[in-house]
Design a protein around this motif. Structure first.
Motif, PDB file in Angstrom:
ATOM      1  N   ALA A   4      78.897 -24.766 121.771  1.00  0.00           N
ATOM      2  CA  ALA A   4      80.175 -24.448 121.122  1.00  0.00           C
ATOM      3  C   ALA A   4      80.490 -25.454 120.025  1.00  0.00           C
ATOM      4  CB  ALA A   4      81.287 -24.426 122.165  1.00  0.00           C
ATOM      5  N   PHE A  80      84.495 -17.234 118.667  1.00  0.00           N
ATOM      6  CA  PHE A  80      85.285 -17.873 119.724  1.00  0.00           C
ATOM      7  C   PHE A  80      84.908 -17.329 121.097  1.00  0.00           C
ATOM      8  CE2 PHE A  80      87.898 -19.562 116.359  1.00  0.00           C
ATOM      9  CZ  PHE A  80      88.323 -20.771 116.895  1.00  0.00           C
ATOM     10  N   GLY A  81      84.472 -16.086 121.174  1.00  0.00           N
ATOM     11  CA  GLY A  81      83.969 -15.585 122.443  1.00  0.00           C
ATOM     12  C   GLY A  81      82.698 -16.306 122.858  1.00  0.00           C
ATOM     13  N   THR A  84      83.673 -19.863 123.895  1.00  0.00           N
ATOM     14  CA  THR A  84      84.307 -19.882 125.220  1.00  0.00           C
ATOM     15  C   THR A  84      83.267 -19.740 126.322  1.00  0.00           C
ATOM     16  OG1 THR A  84      86.313 -18.898 124.288  1.00  0.00           O
ATOM     17  CG2 THR A  84      86.034 -18.762 126.668  1.00  0.00           C
ATOM     18  N   VAL A  87      81.458 -23.099 126.686  1.00  0.00           N
ATOM     19  CA  VAL A  87      82.246 -24.114 127.387  1.00  0.00           C
ATOM     20  C   VAL A  87      82.348 -23.794 128.879  1.00  0.00           C
ATOM     21  CG1 VAL A  87      84.561 -25.113 127.590  1.00  0.00           C
ATOM     22  CG2 VAL A  87      83.541 -24.760 125.340  1.00  0.00           C
ATOM     23  N   ALA A  88      82.429 -22.506 129.210  1.00  0.00           N
ATOM     24  CA  ALA A  88      82.595 -22.114 130.611  1.00  0.00           C
ATOM     25  C   ALA A  88      81.307 -22.276 131.407  1.00  0.00           C
ATOM     26  CB  ALA A  88      83.083 -20.676 130.684  1.00  0.00           C
ATOM     27  N   ALA A 272      93.568 -21.667 119.750  1.00  0.00           N
ATOM     28  CA  ALA A 272      92.309 -21.320 120.406  1.00  0.00           C
ATOM     29  C   ALA A 272      91.343 -22.504 120.388  1.00  0.00           C
ATOM     30  CB  ALA A 272      91.677 -20.114 119.720  1.00  0.00           C
ATOM     31  N   SER A 273      91.292 -23.239 119.284  1.00  0.00           N
ATOM     32  CA  SER A 273      90.438 -24.421 119.217  1.00  0.00           C
ATOM     33  C   SER A 273      90.906 -25.491 120.194  1.00  0.00           C
ATOM     34  CB  SER A 273      90.429 -24.974 117.792  1.00  0.00           C
ATOM     35  OG  SER A 273      89.953 -24.013 116.878  1.00  0.00           O
ATOM     36  N   PHE A 275      92.513 -24.935 122.929  1.00  0.00           N
ATOM     37  CA  PHE A 275      92.204 -24.442 124.275  1.00  0.00           C
ATOM     38  C   PHE A 275      90.748 -24.714 124.633  1.00  0.00           C
ATOM     39  CE2 PHE A 275      90.411 -20.903 126.764  1.00  0.00           C
ATOM     40  CZ  PHE A 275      91.088 -21.106 127.957  1.00  0.00           C
ATOM     41  N   LEU A 276      89.829 -24.524 123.688  1.00  0.00           N
ATOM     42  CA  LEU A 276      88.424 -24.806 123.951  1.00  0.00           C
ATOM     43  C   LEU A 276      88.217 -26.269 124.310  1.00  0.00           C
ATOM     44  CD1 LEU A 276      86.502 -22.802 121.191  1.00  0.00           C
ATOM     45  CD2 LEU A 276      86.497 -22.377 123.649  1.00  0.00           C
ATOM     46  N   TRP A 279      89.767 -27.053 127.735  1.00  0.00           N
ATOM     47  CA  TRP A 279      88.933 -26.512 128.798  1.00  0.00           C
ATOM     48  C   TRP A 279      87.672 -27.360 128.969  1.00  0.00           C
ATOM     49  CZ3 TRP A 279      87.135 -20.686 129.128  1.00  0.00           C
ATOM     50  CH2 TRP A 279      86.699 -20.421 130.438  1.00  0.00           C
ATOM     51  N   HIS A 283      86.601 -29.339 132.257  1.00  0.00           N
ATOM     52  CA  HIS A 283      85.332 -29.043 132.895  1.00  0.00           C
ATOM     53  C   HIS A 283      84.654 -30.288 133.429  1.00  0.00           C
ATOM     54  CE1 HIS A 283      81.624 -27.002 133.787  1.00  0.00           C
ATOM     55  NE2 HIS A 283      82.004 -25.884 133.190  1.00  0.00           N
TER      56      HIS A 283
END
Length: 285
Positions: A4, A80-81, A84, A87-88, A272-273, A275-276, A279, A283
């Motif tokens: 990401a 962004f998908g 995400t 990152v997940a 959104a940035s 939030f990434l 997250w 993590h």
């Protein structure tokens, strides 16, 4: 997570290069790709760097500079998908690649890993110019009139001043009132046309609009990560207050629409940035 960060960093650097370099743009893009690939080697993430290069190539083709976006804002949604999902599913590494054994960067609450650093820097660089590209795609600048059929617009019909820029996107000029004379047009001289007249000197145009958008997104990004939601709300409200006199004079509603759409897209990208990054840091806990 490293994927990401590299994707956002590659897109941001590529758009900054396209904005800064107007001739031999492919040389600047090639340099960006080499830098990203070298960074991937240093942090032992060559597959992620190769994916970032592929995404950047598609981004440059789908979101050209000075031309309509070929797919609207959907490339940004896909990016962004992908970020995400990265990152997940990909946890940060403690000692990635060559830089791992010598990397030591303590921060409040723990230690900043190279993966986290690449993610933060990539998100910030993406918000500088790539977000402007997305905002222009959302506003649909292709709806502005363009020259077609190879016809040349007479000099007397060309605008003498560039259209105003607000927060990184172009605001369409207000139509003149019925019967009102055209502004900044000299009277036609006797025995000749307006094309033969001496052109008026152009007034300097401010470039602040191109800086407001990136600065605003970086501010929203930083305040969101810091948890300063009251300051964030105050900053967004202040922008609305500053723009209110200009919007209130717009009878057609074009400026209000551009302001709302452009601002909302810009804020969504910044949030959104943030939030990434949030997250990604969560993590690691």
């Amino acid at each position: 997570m490293i994927a990401a960060g590299l994707v956002l960093l590659a897109l941001g650097l590529a758009d900054l290069a396209r904005q800064a370099v107007h001739r031999h743009r492919w040389v600047a893009l090639a340099a960006v790709l080499i830098v990203v690939l070298a960074l991937g080697v240093v942090v032992d993430a060559v597959p992620a760097a190769a994916m970032a290069l592929a995404v950047t190539t598609g981004w440059v083709w789908l979101m050209p500079v000075g031309a309509p976006a070929r797919a609207g804002v959907w490339p940004a949604v896909a990016v962004f998908g992908l970020a995400t999902a990265s990152v997940a599913w990909i946890a940060p590494r403690s000692e990635p690649g060559l830089i791992g054994p010598v990397w030591r960067m303590p921060v409040p609450g723990g230690e900043l890993t190279p993966d986290h650093a690449v993610l933060v820097i990539g998100a910030a660089v993406f918000l500088l110019e790539s977000a402007n590209v997305v905002v222009r795609a959302a506003l649909g600048t292709h709806a502005l009139p363009a020259r077609t059929g190879g016809e040349r617009t007479p000099r007397s019909a060309e605008p003498r001043h560039p259209p105003p820029v607000s927060d990184g996107f172009v605001i369409p000029p207000r139509p003149p009132l019925p019967g009102a004379p055209a502004r900044d047009e000299p009277p036609e001289p006797e025995g000749g046309s307006a094309d033969d007249a001496v052109p008026l000197p152009e007034r300097p145009s401010l470039k602040g609009g191109r800086l407001i958008g990136p600065l605003e997104r970086i501010l929203v990004f930083a305040l969101t990560l810091a948890g300063a939601y009251a300051l964030l709300a105050a900053a967004l409200a202040a922008k609305g207050i500053v723009r209110f006199p200009e919007i209130s004079r717009d009878d057609a509603g074009d400026r209000a629409e551009y302001f709302l759409v452009g601002s909302l897209v810009s804020w969504v990208l910044a949030l959104a940035s943030a939030f990434l990054v949030w997250w990604g840091f969560g993590h690691a806990r």
